[in-house]
Design an enzyme around this catalytic site. Sequence first.
Site, short mmCIF file in Angstrom:
data_model
loop_
_atom_site.label_atom_id
_atom_site.label_comp_id
_atom_site.label_asym_id
_atom_site.label_seq_id
_atom_site.Cartn_x
_atom_site.Cartn_y
_atom_site.Cartn_z
CG LEU A 29 -2.23 -1.00 1.50
CD1 LEU A 29 -2.17 -1.38 2.46
CD2 LEU A 29 -3.07 -0.75 0.52
CG ASP A 30 -0.53 4.88 -2.48
OD1 ASP A 30 -0.69 4.85 -0.97
OD2 ASP A 30 -0.95 4.77 -2.92
CG LEU A 31 2.95 8.13 2.51
CD1 LEU A 31 4.41 7.46 3.55
CD2 LEU A 31 4.18 9.51 2.09
CB SER B 39 -3.00 3.39 0.52
OG SER B 39 -3.21 4.59 -0.75
NE ARG C 115 0.85 6.67 -7.12
CZ ARG C 115 0.43 7.67 -5.40
NH1 ARG C 115 0.44 6.95 -5.09
NH2 ARG C 115 -0.33 8.26 -6.04
#
Length: 213
Positions: A110-112, A114, A195
Amino acid sequence: MTDETPARGDRIAKWLARAGVASRRDAERMLTEGRVRLNNAVVTHPATFVEPGDIVQVDGAVIGAPERTRLWRYHKPDGLVTTHRDPEGRQTVFERLPPGMPRVVSIGRLDLTSEGLLLLTNDGALARRLELPSTGWLRRYRARVNGRPDPAALAALAKGVTVDGVRYGPIEAGLDSVRGDNSWLSLSLREGKNREVRRVLAHLGLHVSRLIR
């Protein structure tokens, strides 16, 4: 009586992945860099097998034999990166795990910004297998976006969409609610490319201000 070939152990990259050292791909890179020893000899071939009683070292440290495969569910908050080391010095998911946790790897990322469900395992081989698109796991998200989405445009995502030359598979998307200038959407997809939700919704002119898996 019949002759039987003795069963061999795991290939060394798989063994390292199961031991939670790294993913199999990263373990293979460690081999090419000469960082892995088996019984005090540098491993030079990826088709090397590890058998019970063998001593495996990475960067001089002895690696314990793989434990039984385990899986954890972790609620990732906003503001953590899903990596073991961040060159920008940001706090990572793995720095926030409870004391006593074994070394684990994430299944996907999961990105920063999220948040939500992140699966962790002590078995790197399992992580790699579950990350493959062919596994076909259904991933569900809730997204808060600025503006009011076009229902027809959301429905069209069920046929897949190409964004900046990247083809994304079918996405089931629906409008849950509208609150002031923001809308909440529910999305379900099986590919989970990097993403993907943010890029597809940006393609529809929607900026994601919060994303929860």
